[in-house]
Design a protein around this motif. Structure first.
Motif, PDB file in Angstrom:
ATOM      1  N   VAL A   1      -3.649 -27.882   6.910  1.00 39.33           N
ATOM      2  CA  VAL A   1      -4.281 -29.122   6.448  1.00 39.33           C
ATOM      3  C   VAL A   1      -4.641 -29.013   4.966  1.00 39.33           C
ATOM      4  CG1 VAL A   1      -6.335 -30.572   6.677  1.00 39.33           C
ATOM      5  CG2 VAL A   1      -5.112 -29.833   8.730  1.00 39.33           C
ATOM      6  N   ARG A   2      -5.098 -27.830   4.550  1.00 40.24           N
ATOM      7  CA  ARG A   2      -5.417 -27.635   3.130  1.00 40.24           C
ATOM      8  C   ARG A   2      -4.175 -27.805   2.276  1.00 40.24           C
ATOM      9  NH1 ARG A   2      -9.258 -22.950   3.031  1.00 40.24           N
ATOM     10  NH2 ARG A   2      -7.343 -21.796   3.338  1.00 40.24           N
ATOM     11  N   GLY A   3      -3.033 -27.378   2.809  1.00 39.09           N
ATOM     12  CA  GLY A   3      -1.772 -27.556   2.078  1.00 39.09           C
ATOM     13  C   GLY A   3      -1.421 -29.016   1.856  1.00 39.09           C
ATOM     14  N   LYS A   4      -2.006 -29.910   2.638  1.00 33.81           N
ATOM     15  CA  LYS A   4      -1.766 -31.350   2.480  1.00 33.81           C
ATOM     16  C   LYS A   4      -2.868 -32.021   1.667  1.00 33.81           C
ATOM     17  CE  LYS A   4       1.882 -31.405   5.144  1.00 33.81           C
ATOM     18  NZ  LYS A   4       3.234 -31.742   4.646  1.00 33.81           N
ATOM     19  N   GLY A   5      -3.820 -31.226   1.160  1.00 34.75           N
ATOM     20  CA  GLY A   5      -4.833 -31.790   0.279  1.00 34.75           C
ATOM     21  C   GLY A   5      -6.134 -32.186   0.957  1.00 34.75           C
ATOM     22  N   TYR A   6      -6.344 -31.763   2.189  1.00 34.12           N
ATOM     23  CA  TYR A   6      -7.591 -32.081   2.894  1.00 34.12           C
ATOM     24  C   TYR A   6      -8.286 -30.789   3.322  1.00 34.12           C
ATOM     25  CZ  TYR A   6      -5.195 -36.584   3.327  1.00 34.12           C
ATOM     26  OH  TYR A   6      -4.512 -37.748   3.074  1.00 34.12           O
ATOM     27  N   ASP A   7      -9.585 -30.867   3.512  1.00 34.04           N
ATOM     28  CA  ASP A   7     -10.334 -29.697   3.969  1.00 34.04           C
ATOM     29  C   ASP A   7     -11.226 -30.126   5.132  1.00 34.04           C
ATOM     30  OD1 ASP A   7     -11.878 -27.501   4.432  1.00 34.04           O
ATOM     31  OD2 ASP A   7     -12.476 -27.204   2.346  1.00 34.04           O
ATOM     32  N   ILE A   8     -10.836 -29.760   6.346  1.00 32.52           N
ATOM     33  CA  ILE A   8     -11.569 -30.237   7.522  1.00 32.52           C
ATOM     34  C   ILE A   8     -12.503 -29.168   8.088  1.00 32.52           C
ATOM     35  CG2 ILE A   8      -9.763 -31.892   8.170  1.00 32.52           C
ATOM     36  CD1 ILE A   8      -8.913 -29.901  10.372  1.00 32.52           C
ATOM     37  N   ARG A   9     -12.673 -28.039   7.357  1.00 31.48           N
ATOM     38  CA  ARG A   9     -13.387 -26.903   7.949  1.00 31.48           C
ATOM     39  C   ARG A   9     -14.796 -27.241   8.411  1.00 31.48           C
ATOM     40  NH1 ARG A   9     -12.453 -22.464   3.440  1.00 31.48           N
ATOM     41  NH2 ARG A   9     -12.616 -24.384   2.221  1.00 31.48           N
ATOM     42  N   LYS A  10     -15.513 -28.034   7.635  1.00 34.71           N
ATOM     43  CA  LYS A  10     -16.909 -28.321   7.992  1.00 34.71           C
ATOM     44  C   LYS A  10     -17.043 -29.317   9.131  1.00 34.71           C
ATOM     45  CE  LYS A  10     -18.960 -27.145   3.596  1.00 34.71           C
ATOM     46  NZ  LYS A  10     -19.304 -27.703   2.284  1.00 34.71           N
ATOM     47  N   ARG A  11     -15.961 -30.042   9.430  1.00 29.46           N
ATOM     48  CA  ARG A  11     -16.058 -31.092  10.451  1.00 29.46           C
ATOM     49  C   ARG A  11     -15.237 -30.786  11.694  1.00 29.46           C
ATOM     50  NH1 ARG A  11     -18.162 -35.740   7.732  1.00 29.46           N
ATOM     51  NH2 ARG A  11     -18.572 -35.099   5.594  1.00 29.46           N
ATOM     52  N   HIS A  12     -14.581 -29.657  11.706  1.00 29.82           N
ATOM     53  CA  HIS A  12     -13.695 -29.352  12.831  1.00 29.82           C
ATOM     54  C   HIS A  12     -14.414 -28.680  13.989  1.00 29.82           C
ATOM     55  CE1 HIS A  12     -10.613 -26.941  15.069  1.00 29.82           C
ATOM     56  NE2 HIS A  12     -10.036 -28.114  15.059  1.00 29.82           N
ATOM     57  N   MET A  13     -14.003 -29.067  15.192  1.00 30.50           N
ATOM     58  CA  MET A  13     -14.452 -28.405  16.404  1.00 30.50           C
ATOM     59  C   MET A  13     -13.234 -28.295  17.314  1.00 30.50           C
ATOM     60  SD  MET A  13     -17.155 -29.914  19.211  1.00 30.50           S
ATOM     61  CE  MET A  13     -16.237 -30.027  20.753  1.00 30.50           C
ATOM     62  N   ASP A  14     -13.143 -27.239  18.087  1.00 34.79           N
ATOM     63  CA  ASP A  14     -12.032 -27.081  19.026  1.00 34.79           C
ATOM     64  C   ASP A  14     -12.598 -26.894  20.439  1.00 34.79           C
ATOM     65  OD1 ASP A  14      -9.032 -26.572  19.397  1.00 34.79           O
ATOM     66  OD2 ASP A  14      -9.927 -24.827  20.377  1.00 34.79           O
ATOM     67  N   CYS A  15     -12.138 -27.724  21.360  1.00 37.93           N
ATOM     68  CA  CYS A  15     -12.675 -27.649  22.729  1.00 37.93           C
ATOM     69  C   CYS A  15     -12.465 -26.258  23.334  1.00 37.93           C
ATOM     70  CB  CYS A  15     -12.005 -28.701  23.616  1.00 37.93           C
ATOM     71  SG  CYS A  15     -12.249 -30.390  23.052  1.00 37.93           S
ATOM     72  N   GLY A  16     -11.335 -25.633  23.028  1.00 44.78           N
ATOM     73  CA  GLY A  16     -11.047 -24.313  23.573  1.00 44.78           C
ATOM     74  C   GLY A  16     -11.990 -23.234  23.080  1.00 44.78           C
ATOM     75  N   MET A  17     -12.659 -23.483  21.939  1.00 44.93           N
ATOM     76  CA  MET A  17     -13.612 -22.519  21.394  1.00 44.93           C
ATOM     77  C   MET A  17     -15.037 -22.820  21.844  1.00 44.93           C
ATOM     78  SD  MET A  17     -11.893 -22.456  17.604  1.00 44.93           S
ATOM     79  CE  MET A  17     -13.149 -21.446  16.801  1.00 44.93           C
ATOM     80  N   VAL A  18     -15.244 -24.011  22.393  1.00 45.64           N
ATOM     81  CA  VAL A  18     -16.584 -24.448  22.791  1.00 45.64           C
ATOM     82  C   VAL A  18     -16.849 -24.165  24.271  1.00 45.64           C
ATOM     83  CG1 VAL A  18     -17.956 -26.531  23.195  1.00 45.64           C
ATOM     84  CG2 VAL A  18     -16.814 -26.199  20.998  1.00 45.64           C
ATOM     85  N   ILE A  19     -15.797 -24.210  25.057  1.00 46.63           N
ATOM     86  CA  ILE A  19     -15.990 -24.206  26.508  1.00 46.63           C
ATOM     87  C   ILE A  19     -16.308 -22.817  27.056  1.00 46.63           C
ATOM     88  CG2 ILE A  19     -13.547 -23.909  27.132  1.00 46.63           C
ATOM     89  CD1 ILE A  19     -14.110 -26.166  29.278  1.00 46.63           C
ATOM     90  N   PHE A  20     -15.848 -21.751  26.363  1.00 50.59           N
ATOM     91  CA  PHE A  20     -16.167 -20.391  26.790  1.00 50.59           C
ATOM     92  C   PHE A  20     -16.920 -19.654  25.681  1.00 50.59           C
ATOM     93  CE2 PHE A  20     -12.054 -20.922  29.265  1.00 50.59           C
ATOM     94  CZ  PHE A  20     -12.664 -21.031  30.504  1.00 50.59           C
ATOM     95  N   ASP A  21     -17.659 -18.634  26.064  1.00 53.03           N
ATOM     96  CA  ASP A  21     -18.292 -17.746  25.091  1.00 53.03           C
ATOM     97  C   ASP A  21     -17.347 -16.566  24.887  1.00 53.03           C
ATOM     98  OD1 ASP A  21     -19.683 -15.755  23.779  1.00 53.03           O
ATOM     99  OD2 ASP A  21     -21.585 -16.220  24.746  1.00 53.03           O
ATOM    100  N   GLN A  22     -16.704 -16.532  23.737  1.00 53.81           N
ATOM    101  CA  GLN A  22     -15.663 -15.526  23.509  1.00 53.81           C
ATOM    102  C   GLN A  22     -16.191 -14.095  23.658  1.00 53.81           C
ATOM    103  OE1 GLN A  22     -14.162 -15.078  19.521  1.00 53.81           O
ATOM    104  NE2 GLN A  22     -12.046 -14.756  20.197  1.00 53.81           N
ATOM    105  N   GLU A  23     -17.447 -13.880  23.266  1.00 51.03           N
ATOM    106  CA  GLU A  23     -17.972 -12.510  23.268  1.00 51.03           C
ATOM    107  C   GLU A  23     -18.234 -11.990  24.676  1.00 51.03           C
ATOM    108  OE1 GLU A  23     -20.916 -11.431  20.562  1.00 51.03           O
ATOM    109  OE2 GLU A  23     -19.870 -12.322  18.863  1.00 51.03           O
ATOM    110  N   THR A  24     -18.745 -12.857  25.530  1.00 48.34           N
ATOM    111  CA  THR A  24     -19.134 -12.363  26.858  1.00 48.34           C
ATOM    112  C   THR A  24     -18.141 -12.723  27.960  1.00 48.34           C
ATOM    113  OG1 THR A  24     -20.371 -14.391  27.346  1.00 48.34           O
ATOM    114  CG2 THR A  24     -21.569 -12.615  26.251  1.00 48.34           C
ATOM    115  N   GLN A  25     -17.222 -13.671  27.694  1.00 47.85           N
ATOM    116  CA  GLN A  25     -16.378 -14.148  28.796  1.00 47.85           C
ATOM    117  C   GLN A  25     -14.939 -13.644  28.749  1.00 47.85           C
ATOM    118  OE1 GLN A  25     -17.639 -18.553  28.862  1.00 47.85           O
ATOM    119  NE2 GLN A  25     -17.815 -17.912  30.993  1.00 47.85           N
ATOM    120  N   ASP A  26     -14.591 -12.835  27.738  1.00 51.83           N
ATOM    121  CA  ASP A  26     -13.279 -12.184  27.696  1.00 51.83           C
ATOM    122  C   ASP A  26     -12.141 -13.190  27.794  1.00 51.83           C
ATOM    123  OD1 ASP A  26     -11.645  -9.938  27.481  1.00 51.83           O
ATOM    124  OD2 ASP A  26     -11.440  -9.750  29.660  1.00 51.83           O
TER     125      ASP A  26
END
Lengths: 353, 353
Positions: free
Chosen positions: A265-290
């Motif tokens: 996305v940055r290569g296209k001239g936009y920066d979405i880092r501060k507004r991005h969320m991913d459902c796959g990263m929200v639904i599990f706790d990566q540290e404790t749920q493996d």
């Protein structure tokens, strides 16, 4: 009149509304960060069935019945159902929604199917093709491992780039602008009540995007180019930037795919880092749920949308969200024959009103 | 305004038109009764590919390119593509239409998918969501036998109730009422020219119908109840009888399914025997081609529609046709787990104007 925008988007003059949704999830999801938000969970992941496939069908049926029940709408009043899942020939959906006896369109868009279903439900509603439309998708860890990888009994090891398929189903009841909850309903706002303030303002229909990647155990990398393509196309078609959205939410890119998405996305001239969320990263706790790269599957974006995202829009915490479920288009046959894994992503513009 | 009719049907005020279609078929189909009507056939059924799956993808791409070429429409002008096939995760479609780069909705409705795709293309066109919509489906004998039965090399015997999956793909270009062939085009009417007289007047969206049959080698019996349900629903929704249609054409019920359909429809008070045609019974010569119950597959109804039915409507030989592709909803997994094989059928009202 509804308007086509740019080359891939639509904006609805009378934006359809999501008046209710429901989420059904499995035991691992019930131990994750969203645990308390789901409408229904099950401890053995079988949902009363004998097989994983039938369990997934039962989840879909329960999700539909719950979404209908919250809005006090009878299945007979629903004009069309748009549904899909990850299994071959979409059997989880066929067997799951059969009992509802709603005229139905079966869909396949891999993990992007919740976006595809919501887009078609909104398009049909905005066109005046019926009062209520139902969109539903599901995935199940057990049936997906059997379908795409190895039966669970093999206890195969998985690379860190691999996703963990979410056991879950989300259903969404879409209605024309101006449809309110029926008389006698409690005031809306909670996860277990109907909604009055969420509209689908527009959609961006995705194209197939193929960067030639062939590693089906790294779906985040395979899907990130499609997510970028749809997000950037949405900005261009609707003359917007990332600043016009409170959140830009992908379906299941996970940790690997997210970093690739940011770069593309940055290569296209936009920066979405501060507004991005991913459902796959929200639904599990990566540290404790493996769960390695994160959650995935048709159910991942669907249950996160139903349980977490839509209530925030209903309350007005988020005023405008670009919801972009992403799918990796492959089968075990295409993988074994050496084909690449192209991606597709559909963008749904959700607004508080 | 477009109108909802009864409980499952839509009638378009400004009925979209089919301005071109194309059919691509295999070697066995090229020896059958429709041989001379196909736009393209191939003698080794590989269509330049190394695998049956890739061959099926190539057929889809060729069918789309041919349909676009006949109408002198560039893929960039097509707003949405609605496509599907029988393979797991719809890979024939994903890989086939990728090169066209048209925003796409992947569908799964088993052998009813050509009806599903035409319904959604017509609904989207009639709603003003874009000028051109493309509907495409395919099936391939080699890939389908591998997917659902046994690899061809096993030379398994098949029961007489079994169908022969058609190797073929049909593509249809749908446009708003009033769209004519471009300047400089030859006058329409032939199989290799554009059309000006075919409209999609309405659709009847199918429900899943399950009589509990479990024999996936007798798909005609599994699908006949769904065909009956959609045909009778169309009559009721639109206040019509069989007398209002020149032909009522099912997708691939075959010889076994047809006789069941006649009985079921008669039980509802209608007699369609004199007006019924089944694509699966037309595409092969049962006596000389050893195809048992008849042809089947997403490609069966699609290539018969493109090559045989639509030209008859264009010429005015048939003024109104109810086209009802039928699908059997099952997978090898659902079959092995003992699930029944429900059916679904979508009705498309095609008119000469």
């Amino acid at each position: 009149m509804n308007q086509t925008k740019g080359s891939q988007s639509l904006v609805f003059e009378e934006a359809p509304v999501i008046i209710s949704a429901a989420s059904v999830a499995g035991s691992k999801e019930a131990e994750g960060p969203l645990a308390k938000l789901f409408d229904m969970t099950n401890q053995d992941d079988l949902f009363g069935a004998q097989t994983w496939e039938e369990a997934e069908s039962n989840m879909q049926k329960e999700a539909c019945v719950l979404a209908l029940g919250k809005a006090h709408v009878d299945p007979k009043e629903v004009r069309c159902l748009f549904g899909g899942d990850l299994l071959r020939q979409g059997v989880a959906t066929s067997m799951g929604v059969e009992a509802l006896q709603i005229p139905m369109f079966g869909l396949y868009g891999a993990c992007s199917t919740s976006g595809e279903a919501l887009a078609l439900a909104a398009m049909s509603t905005a066109a005046g093709y019926g009062k209520y439309m139902l969109a539903v998708t599901s995935s199940h860890f057990g049936s997906a491992e059997k379908e795409f990888r190895f039966p669970l009994g093999y206890a195969s090891q998985r690379p860190l780039s691999a996703h963990w398929t979410v056991t879950g189903s989300g259903a969404f009841l879409v209605a024309p602008n101006g449809t309110h909850m029926r008389e006698g309903q409690p005031e809306a706002g909670g996860a277990n009540e109907g909604w009055r303030h969420i509209r689908i303002a527009g959609v961006t229909v995705g194209k197939i995007v193929d960067y030639g990647l062939k590693d089906s155990q790294n779906m985040g990398a395979c899907m990130a180019p499609a997510a970028m393509d749809t997000i950037v196309q949405n900005f261009r078609d609707m003359d917007r930037t990332e600043a016009d959205y409170d959140r830009i939410i992908t379906g299941d890119l996970g940790y690997v795919g997210q970093s690739i998405l940011f770069d593309l996305v940055r290569g296209k001239g936009y920066d979405i880092r501060k507004r991005h969320m991913d459902c796959g990263m929200v639904i599990f706790d990566q540290e404790t749920q493996d769960t390695h790269a994160g959650g995935s599957g048709c159910g991942c974006a669907a249950v996160t949308l139903a349980s977490f995202i839509l209530p925030k829009i209903e309350k007005g915490d988020w005023r405008r969200v670009l919801f972009v479920p992403t799918g990796a288009l492959m089968s075990t046959v295409s993988f074994n024959e050496g084909a690449s894994v192209p991606g597709i992503a559909h963008g749904i513009v959700l607004e508080h009103f």
